[in-house]
Write an enzyme that holds these catalytic residues in place. Structure first.
Site, PDB file in Angstrom:
ATOM      1  N   GLY A  74       0.910  -1.345  -0.065  1.00 33.96           N
ATOM      2  CA  GLY A  74      -0.063   0.075   0.037  1.00 33.96           C
ATOM      3  C   GLY A  74       0.920   1.258  -0.015  1.00 33.96           C
ATOM      4  N   GLN A  79       3.075   9.751   1.113  1.00 37.19           N
ATOM      5  CA  GLN A  79       4.419   9.006   1.267  1.00 37.19           C
ATOM      6  C   GLN A  79       5.133   9.587  -0.227  1.00 37.19           C
ATOM      7  OE1 GLN A  79       2.717   5.092   2.153  1.00 37.19           O
ATOM      8  NE2 GLN A  79       4.546   5.130   3.172  1.00 37.19           N
ATOM      9  N   CYS A 122       6.767  -0.232   6.980  1.00 35.16           N
ATOM     10  CA  CYS A 122       6.373   0.913   6.095  1.00 35.16           C
ATOM     11  C   CYS A 122       7.389   1.273   5.142  1.00 35.16           C
ATOM     12  CB  CYS A 122       5.832   2.028   7.215  1.00 35.16           C
ATOM     13  SG  CYS A 122       5.398   3.649   6.400  1.00 35.16           S
ATOM     14  N   LEU A 123       6.852   1.686   3.830  1.00 32.60           N
ATOM     15  CA  LEU A 123       7.951   2.193   2.932  1.00 32.60           C
ATOM     16  C   LEU A 123       8.716   3.388   3.621  1.00 32.60           C
ATOM     17  CD1 LEU A 123       5.830   1.289  -0.167  1.00 32.60           C
ATOM     18  CD2 LEU A 123       7.582   0.026   0.810  1.00 32.60           C
ATOM     19  N   HIS A 164      -3.528   1.012   8.014  1.00 31.41           N
ATOM     20  CA  HIS A 164      -1.986   1.721   7.994  1.00 31.41           C
ATOM     21  C   HIS A 164      -2.304   2.908   7.077  1.00 31.41           C
ATOM     22  CE1 HIS A 164       2.429   1.236   7.526  1.00 31.41           C
ATOM     23  NE2 HIS A 164       2.163   2.044   6.664  1.00 31.41           N
ATOM     24  N   GLU A 165      -2.910   2.677   5.660  1.00 29.68           N
ATOM     25  CA  GLU A 165      -2.890   3.871   5.008  1.00 29.68           C
ATOM     26  C   GLU A 165      -4.062   4.792   5.401  1.00 29.68           C
ATOM     27  OE1 GLU A 165      -0.566   3.710   2.810  1.00 29.68           O
ATOM     28  OE2 GLU A 165      -0.176   1.695   3.141  1.00 29.68           O
ATOM     29  N   HIS A 168      -1.883   6.895   7.696  1.00 32.70           N
ATOM     30  CA  HIS A 168      -1.016   7.949   7.083  1.00 32.70           C
ATOM     31  C   HIS A 168      -1.525   9.437   6.380  1.00 32.70           C
ATOM     32  CE1 HIS A 168       2.839   6.168   6.324  1.00 32.70           C
ATOM     33  NE2 HIS A 168       2.429   4.968   6.007  1.00 32.70           N
TER      34      HIS A 168
END
Length: 195
Positions: A74, A79, A122-123, A164-165, A168
């Site tokens: 995701g 991000q 997480c990216l 999670h998204e 963000h």
């Protein structure tokens, strides 16, 4: 969200039951740099999308290509430095069914079920994973790039991805849901990785 090391075959069934090995498919777009923890855009609540046009479609394509290049499950718009309420996903659920899509102006309408603690990454915090508590079920409503309503429901790892998204887009990162010793350990590991 970074893909979890779960030992599963990446050739998952998508929601139509097809087997797919190439996650990128025929998407066109430009890979954009992923912002890392410490960048203020990650700690700022994103603005709603108000204009639905070709530029928005290109942004969603760029987000997918960037997520695939980083081997993610995701990716939220902030991000990649865009403070708008958009996220994309390509993630499997409890039944190993692959879900691929995007949500614009998402609203988390349900986060319930058993709390499950599993590894999460997480990216924007590359290379680190922490045992993170999340609800086993999530429902998100929003719209797509054409402004048409969408409702996405997830269980297991896919619910984790949706939560999670959505976090963000509220200016949170996944370590914010940690507490006590787990949070202290995560912060130490992040500082050590930055050194």
């Amino acid at each position: 969200m970074a893909k979890a090391a779960r030992g599963r075959d990446d050739r998952r069934r998508d929601r139509r039951g097809d087997r797919r090995g190439d996650r990128r498919g025929d998407r066109r777009g430009t890979v954009r740099p992923i912002r890392r923890l410490g960048d203020p855009v990650l700690r700022t609540e994103c603005d709603p999308v108000r204009t639905f046009d070709a530029a928005l479609e290109r942004l969603v394509d760029d987000m997918f290509v960037t997520m695939y290049e980083a081997d993610g499950a995701g990716l939220a718009a902030n991000q990649i430095g865009v403070s708008q309420q958009i996220f994309v996903y390509d993630c499997a659920d409890d039944e190993d069914v692959r879900h691929i899509g995007h949500v614009i102006n998402p609203v988390l309408v349900a986060a319930d079920g058993e709390t499950v603690v599993e590894q999460e990454g997480c990216l924007s915090v590359p290379g680190l994973n922490f045992a993170t508590p999340r609800q086993a079920h999530a429902v998100v409503e929003g719209v797509d790039v054409r402004g048409e309503p969408v409702r996405v429901e997830g269980t297991g790892y896919f619910a984790r991805c949706l939560l999670h998204e959505c976090g963000h887009l509220r200016g949170q990162v996944y370590i914010d849901v940690l507490s006590g010793d787990a949070r202290r350990e995560a912060m130490r590991a992040i500082r050590a990785a930055e050194a």
